[in-house]
Each structure stands twice: as structure tokens, then as C-alpha cells.
Write a protein that holds these residues in place. Sequence first.
Motif, PDB file in Angstrom:
ATOM      1  N   ASP A 127       0.854  -1.188   0.000  1.00  0.00           N
ATOM      2  CA  ASP A 127       0.000   0.000   0.000  1.00  0.00           C
ATOM      3  C   ASP A 127       0.895   1.245   0.000  1.00  0.00           C
ATOM      4  N   ASN A 128       0.355   2.340  -0.498  1.00  0.00           N
ATOM      5  CA  ASN A 128       1.064   3.624  -0.462  1.00  0.00           C
ATOM      6  C   ASN A 128       2.501   3.528  -0.976  1.00  0.00           C
ATOM      7  N   GLY A 129       2.665   2.847  -2.111  1.00  0.00           N
ATOM      8  CA  GLY A 129       3.984   2.795  -2.747  1.00  0.00           C
ATOM      9  C   GLY A 129       4.946   1.787  -2.167  1.00  0.00           C
ATOM     10  N   LYS A 130       4.516   1.010  -1.185  1.00  0.00           N
ATOM     11  CA  LYS A 130       5.446   0.049  -0.561  1.00  0.00           C
ATOM     12  C   LYS A 130       4.909  -1.379  -0.584  1.00  0.00           C
ATOM     13  N   GLY A 143       0.445 -14.714 -11.354  1.00  0.00           N
ATOM     14  CA  GLY A 143       0.103 -15.975 -12.012  1.00  0.00           C
ATOM     15  C   GLY A 143      -1.305 -16.454 -11.718  1.00  0.00           C
ATOM     16  N   LEU A 144      -1.990 -15.810 -10.781  1.00  0.00           N
ATOM     17  CA  LEU A 144      -3.323 -16.283 -10.366  1.00  0.00           C
ATOM     18  C   LEU A 144      -4.474 -15.406 -10.829  1.00  0.00           C
ATOM     19  N   ILE A 145      -4.169 -14.144 -11.175  1.00  0.00           N
ATOM     20  CA  ILE A 145      -5.252 -13.184 -11.463  1.00  0.00           C
ATOM     21  C   ILE A 145      -6.200 -13.711 -12.544  1.00  0.00           C
ATOM     22  N   GLU A 146      -5.647 -14.404 -13.526  1.00  0.00           N
ATOM     23  CA  GLU A 146      -6.497 -14.870 -14.646  1.00  0.00           C
ATOM     24  C   GLU A 146      -7.546 -15.898 -14.211  1.00  0.00           C
ATOM     25  N   TYR A 147      -7.371 -16.501 -13.030  1.00  0.00           N
ATOM     26  CA  TYR A 147      -8.353 -17.486 -12.552  1.00  0.00           C
ATOM     27  C   TYR A 147      -9.445 -16.846 -11.676  1.00  0.00           C
ATOM     28  N   ALA A 148      -9.230 -15.612 -11.278  1.00  0.00           N
ATOM     29  CA  ALA A 148     -10.197 -14.936 -10.404  1.00  0.00           C
ATOM     30  C   ALA A 148     -11.333 -14.350 -11.227  1.00  0.00           C
ATOM     31  N   ASP A 149     -12.438 -14.036 -10.544  1.00  0.00           N
ATOM     32  CA  ASP A 149     -13.573 -13.391 -11.200  1.00  0.00           C
ATOM     33  C   ASP A 149     -13.621 -11.900 -10.884  1.00  0.00           C
ATOM     34  N   LEU A 150     -13.214 -11.568  -9.677  1.00  0.00           N
ATOM     35  CA  LEU A 150     -13.211 -10.166  -9.243  1.00  0.00           C
ATOM     36  C   LEU A 150     -11.947  -9.953  -8.434  1.00  0.00           C
ATOM     37  N   ILE A 151     -11.185  -8.926  -8.771  1.00  0.00           N
ATOM     38  CA  ILE A 151     -10.023  -8.577  -7.938  1.00  0.00           C
ATOM     39  C   ILE A 151     -10.231  -7.211  -7.307  1.00  0.00           C
ATOM     40  N   LEU A 152      -9.625  -7.038  -6.124  1.00  0.00           N
ATOM     41  CA  LEU A 152      -9.835  -5.834  -5.321  1.00  0.00           C
ATOM     42  C   LEU A 152      -8.500  -5.205  -4.921  1.00  0.00           C
ATOM     43  N   PRO A 153      -7.686  -4.821  -5.910  1.00  0.00           N
ATOM     44  CA  PRO A 153      -6.410  -4.201  -5.533  1.00  0.00           C
ATOM     45  C   PRO A 153      -6.633  -2.784  -5.021  1.00  0.00           C
ATOM     46  N   ASN A 154      -5.750  -2.324  -4.136  1.00  0.00           N
ATOM     47  CA  ASN A 154      -5.746  -0.881  -3.864  1.00  0.00           C
ATOM     48  C   ASN A 154      -4.956  -0.205  -4.990  1.00  0.00           C
ATOM     49  N   GLN A 155      -4.805   1.096  -4.898  1.00  0.00           N
ATOM     50  CA  GLN A 155      -4.202   1.841  -5.999  1.00  0.00           C
ATOM     51  C   GLN A 155      -2.788   1.317  -6.306  1.00  0.00           C
ATOM     52  N   PHE A 156      -2.000   1.084  -5.272  1.00  0.00           N
ATOM     53  CA  PHE A 156      -0.617   0.630  -5.458  1.00  0.00           C
ATOM     54  C   PHE A 156      -0.568  -0.790  -6.042  1.00  0.00           C
ATOM     55  N   GLU A 157      -1.438  -1.670  -5.524  1.00  0.00           N
ATOM     56  CA  GLU A 157      -1.471  -3.045  -6.042  1.00  0.00           C
ATOM     57  C   GLU A 157      -1.931  -3.072  -7.505  1.00  0.00           C
ATOM     58  N   PRO A 186     -12.545 -10.496 -15.288  1.00  0.00           N
ATOM     59  CA  PRO A 186     -13.853  -9.926 -15.655  1.00  0.00           C
ATOM     60  C   PRO A 186     -14.223  -8.661 -14.868  1.00  0.00           C
ATOM     61  N   HIS A 187     -13.966  -8.697 -13.545  1.00  0.00           N
ATOM     62  CA  HIS A 187     -14.407  -7.576 -12.698  1.00  0.00           C
ATOM     63  C   HIS A 187     -13.234  -7.043 -11.869  1.00  0.00           C
ATOM     64  N   VAL A 188     -13.149  -5.734 -11.781  1.00  0.00           N
ATOM     65  CA  VAL A 188     -12.085  -5.084 -11.002  1.00  0.00           C
ATOM     66  C   VAL A 188     -12.702  -3.959 -10.181  1.00  0.00           C
ATOM     67  N   ILE A 189     -12.314  -3.873  -8.908  1.00  0.00           N
ATOM     68  CA  ILE A 189     -12.595  -2.633  -8.163  1.00  0.00           C
ATOM     69  C   ILE A 189     -11.285  -2.165  -7.556  1.00  0.00           C
ATOM     70  N   ILE A 190     -10.966  -0.907  -7.798  1.00  0.00           N
ATOM     71  CA  ILE A 190      -9.796  -0.327  -7.138  1.00  0.00           C
ATOM     72  C   ILE A 190     -10.307   0.480  -5.951  1.00  0.00           C
ATOM     73  N   THR A 191      -9.888   0.006  -4.772  1.00  0.00           N
ATOM     74  CA  THR A 191     -10.395   0.588  -3.524  1.00  0.00           C
ATOM     75  C   THR A 191      -9.509   1.761  -3.142  1.00  0.00           C
ATOM     76  N   SER A 192     -10.070   2.711  -2.443  1.00  0.00           N
ATOM     77  CA  SER A 192      -9.342   3.866  -1.896  1.00  0.00           C
ATOM     78  C   SER A 192      -8.452   4.567  -2.916  1.00  0.00           C
TER      79      SER A 192
END
Lengths: 351, 351
Positions: A127-130, A143-157, A186-192
Motif C-alpha cells: 500500500d502507499n507505494g510500498k 500468475g493467479l489473477i487470470e483465474y479470479a472473477d473479481l479482484i480488489l487491488p488498492n491503488q498501489f497493487e 472480468p471484474h475489477v474494483i480499485i479501492t481507496s
Amino acid sequence: MAASTPAPAPRVLAVASHVVSGYVGNKIAVFALQSLGYDVAALNTVQFSNHTGYRQWTGTKVSAQEITDLYNGLRQSYLDDFDMMLSGYIPGAEAVVAVGNIAKELKESNKHAPGNFFWVLDPVMGDNGKIYVAEDVVPAYKGLIEYADLILPNQFEAELLSGVKIVDLESLNTAIQALHDKYRIPHVIITSVNFSPPGQPSSHLSVIGSSMTSTGKARLFKITFPSIDCYFCGTGDMFGALVTARMREAVQAVPGLISQPSWLSDDSASAAELPLARAAEKVLASMHEVLTKTRDAMPGVIERTRARLSEQDRASGKGEQQIKSKASELQLVQNLECLRSPGVEFKAQQI
Amino acid sequence: MAASTPAPAPRVLAVASHVVSGYVGNKIAVFALQSLGYDVAALNTVQFSNHTGYRQWTGTKVSAQEITDLYNGLRQSYLDDFDMMLSGYIPGAEAVVAVGNIAKELKESNKHAPGNFFWVLDPVMGDNGKIYVAEDVVPAYKGLIEYADLILPNQFEAELLSGVKIVDLESLNTAIQALHDKYRIPHVIITSVNFSPPGQPSSHLSVIGSSMTSTGKARLFKITFPSIDCYFCGTGDMFGALVTARMREAVQAVPGLISQPSWLSDDSASAAELPLARAAEKVLASMHEVLTKTRDAMPGVIERTRARLSEQDRASGKGEQQIKSKASELQLVQNLECLRSPGVEFKAQQI
């Protein structure tokens, strides 16, 4: 009797950390999902006395092998009939791979029935650049993102995963399109999301989400809500748990959508109409209410905890970090109704 | 804002087993207590894939040292401010002693303020005439009963602790008086009392409870309720969690009682008026509703699970034990309202 039997509770496998006292990881996810009627299987990746924001804790991590063993235990007794999976903090690259293998197996065993299984992945890396996990965790997640349906990275991720530096709305949109393109997620939400310069608090925050079209084009929406000038641990975990519950509800409100692969809306649906947008609106309403009530109760917690300190500790200021951490623990159980029926509303807008 | 701040949630330390899927031990206690507004610190003594009634499981036990370490972690960050403690299944005599040391320390640190800390101890040792823990666990428990405020033995455990064989109401009364005499234990509830011959199901069951007078005399009450002809795991754990929550509520309804040592009612209170009786009435109401709804939903769970079996397994009858266990998992999250506001009533009667 049989005629009036309600629909079975949807089953979610929640994989995250457990703390004895306080609210992060599965300690949030299990209660939040249960309070919304989900039957939660809780696979705890650590058992710590408290979260690491206290700067001191005890407890142990669960190994990759133990994670695999626990899942095999479920499978051999026909307890692997999950409708959804939510994965949060996982200690180390090997354990990330082990959790990924569980999700892949659940995906594979449901391939005859599209929409039967949905994986919400929170790629906890930093988070926050670190980066605050081991370096080899980043490629393990990639290597796993392609198997997920929804990912919830924060801005840095989202930057780490997309390779796009996010500095404004335009680069954010580029990053989300890159995630759809690179991983077919398929689905992405970038939190905060916050474009204010570091150290300059902003009065409002946004989340940005997208569900791609059949051709992989982003459909972007934005929800803006007032920020609360206070640092809470576990807000990402609370978002993940609630969006897991609310996403399924919103999808069920659209006829036929639950049996579409990855619950992807028809191309005719606009960004602001997406079930993902409906879900995020409800989640942010609950969160705003719980965070507001937590902030209001903080002075009382600080006062009661300071009163228990020895005179020596009080005079030296020892324990202030721990007292602050304790006071900012999310007040979930006191505010069950905010989880179940939030009153406020924040509306999604198409970008 | 400050004026309308609600009272802080009471804090309970719950020490019991954790199962990933299903409902026994802390998987019941945490949700039941949280749904009634308690802030629960959950110290898990094992993490198993599922309960042992399935006859197969995976996972690991937590050592006595880890239990002590986790508690020390709480203490060093001022997170040991517990109003109550509930202890359930603990793996092995050393771990029982470690949990006892936690309770003794909490008792000691609250000795200046009677009633500030209350320990509900479920001495999990066996059932139906059989000890199912290591032999050295029995003396370990015997050494701890005097530090508890309320114990919840089943009929067999009450025999083990009191040294009195229970065959009828009279010997049961003798056993409870012996528990008050031997251990000075203030409150006792014997769960699931049944004098029918083995193998002959009875249409009703009773719980018998007592809160002693200032001279150590038993005040006995009995609550009878219709039995449900079905074997459920975790009913003892559910009873323990709910009685922990409801006991404090019932005590708070009596002016001044919460600051009496061990919340012991004045000698003028009759057995049927005891807060312990009030609490047990509410607990049995919740349990009867949840168990009834669980039983009604069982055929659906069995049918759905069988449908997932391979043809080979279905033909051979393999998996029937696991399917039955799965179908009888308590349906707690689907029936939150039964926990919070049960409708039925069973009344305590003085014996």
C-alpha cells in the motif's frame, strides 16, 4: 414444512488471517458474511493475538501444506460445495500458490455449470507505494489473477499488477483496461483511490470499478464518498467481505445472470447499471456508517484503556501506539444493522 | 455526539476449537456471542477441516505454549480487559492447565472489583458414560473448577466431577450439592439430563441448574423442553455461548447484582427467580427454534449432497456418515433472529 423450506444459505470459502482480539481478515469476513446469511467456511492462514498495526503481536502462521491439507479434509467429506471464495492475506508465495490451487480446482470442478463458482481475490501485497510482503509473492499473485472473477487491488497493487503508474483518472482508466487485457479478469474494483499529494488529506475518496464487456472493454464507474480523517485497519478486508455478499445479491436481481460465466452482464448494460456498481454502493454505505460510529466511540475506548495503565507506563507514554490501535478497531458487532440495512446512499456514476 | 455514545460492547475471551466448515466450538460461540452484541476475542485451540463426528478430518492442534503466547500477546497490548471468559474444548491436560492459568490471572487482576470478571467453564471430558479425552485431562479439570463461576457439565461429566452416580432426580440433586460443596462453584447447569433407559428415546429433556446461597446451599431449578429425535453436534457449545451472553443480560436486570462476587443472588431469591434460570430459559428457546429449523432443512441438504457423489460412491453407500454429519450442522446463520429474539418459551420451575 418442506414447501416452506427457505433456499439454502450460499456457501463461501474465506481464506485469510485470524486475530484473537480485534477485527481484520477473517475476523471481519466471517462475521460480515454470516450476518448477511452466508454459510462461511473459514480457513485461517495465521492465528495472531492481534493485527500487526499494534507493532507487537504473538502467534503463528499456517504453512502452505496445512492449507492444502485443510482443503483436502473438506473435499473428502463433500464439504467443498462452495458457491464463492474470498481470499485475503496469505503468508508467503508458497501459500499463495496453495490457495490458488484450491481456487483452480473449484473452478475446474464447476466448469460444466458457468456461474456456479465465483472467486473474489484481494491481492494483498502492499500500500502507499510500498510492498509489505516477500518479493516472490508479487509474481505468485500475477500468475493467479487470470483465474479470479473479481479482484480488489488498492491503488498501489493495481499499479503493480497492471504496470501502469496511476496519477490521475486517465491513467487509472488505462490501468483497469490493462488488467482486463492482460489477465482477462472480468471484474475489477480499485479501492481507496486518492490523487491528492501525499500528506494532504482529501475530504472525499473514490472507488473505481469495471466489469468488462464480451470483447474485454472496460465499463468504468466511480463512487465518491466522504472520507473520515482517521486511520483504520481492516477496511480493505471489510470491503472484500461485503462486496462478496452484495455482488451475489445484485447478480440474483438480474434474471439469468447467475448462470452466465463470471456473472458478466450483457453488453447492453451501462457501467452505472452493473451489479458490481450496485454491490459497491451498498458496501460503501455500510462502511461509512460503521467507520463513523467507530470514530465517534474512539475517545471512550482511549479513556477506558488509559485508566488501566500503570502510572509508570502512563507517565512515559508507553503503550500509546497500542491504545490507538485498540481504539480504532472496527466496531462491527455493535453495528450489525449497518451491515444488514445501511441507510445512507452513495451513487455510482459512469465515467 | 459523545452524549449518545452507546455502552461499550462487553468483551468475552472464547477459548475453543475452530473448524473450517460447519458449526461446533468457537465456530458457534463467536457468531452466537457476536450476534448478541458481544466483542469476542477468539482463541482457537485447534484448526480442523470439520468436526470429528464426520469420522475423518485434517488440521492441527495448538500447543499449550501457543495458547500461553497468544494470551501474553493480548496482555502486552492492553487487550486483556475481558468481562467474561468462555472455555470449551481444550486439547490435552497441559493445554487445560494453560487455559486455567489465563482464567486465574484474569480473576486475580479483577479481585479489587467483584463481578468484573466471570468465567463460564464447559469441562469437556466425555458423554454417555465414556471419557473421550486423555485420562489426565480429568484431574486437570478437577483442579480448575474452584476458579470458575459457572460450569456446564453434561450428566456424565457431572458424575465425574461430583463422584455421585446420577440415576434419578434425587441423585442429581445430590450431585449438584456435592459440586457446590467440593469446589465452592457458585453456578452449575447440567445440560441434557435424561433418565430414560439407554436406547429408549424420551419425548422431553431437562436441564437442571442451581446458583448456591451465601451458605453454599443449592437452589435448584428445572426446565423441561421437547426433545428433537435427531443427533446434532455442537449443541453443548451453543448452549455455552448463549448462556454466557444471556447470563450477563439477566444479571444486569437485577440492580446491583453485577458488582456482587460471582453475580450470586441474594439469599431471598428463589430458584425459579435466579438470573441463571432466566438465562437458561432464553437459551433453550433459541436452541429449540434453531434445532427445529435445522431438522426441517436436513432432507434438502442430504439430497443436494448425494447428487454430487460419483455413481460408484452412491452405489457403495460410501460417504453416508459424512452426508449425515453435514446435514445435521446447526443452521445458525440462516436463523439469526432465533438467536436474537426467540419466540417460544420454556419456564423454569423450582425443584
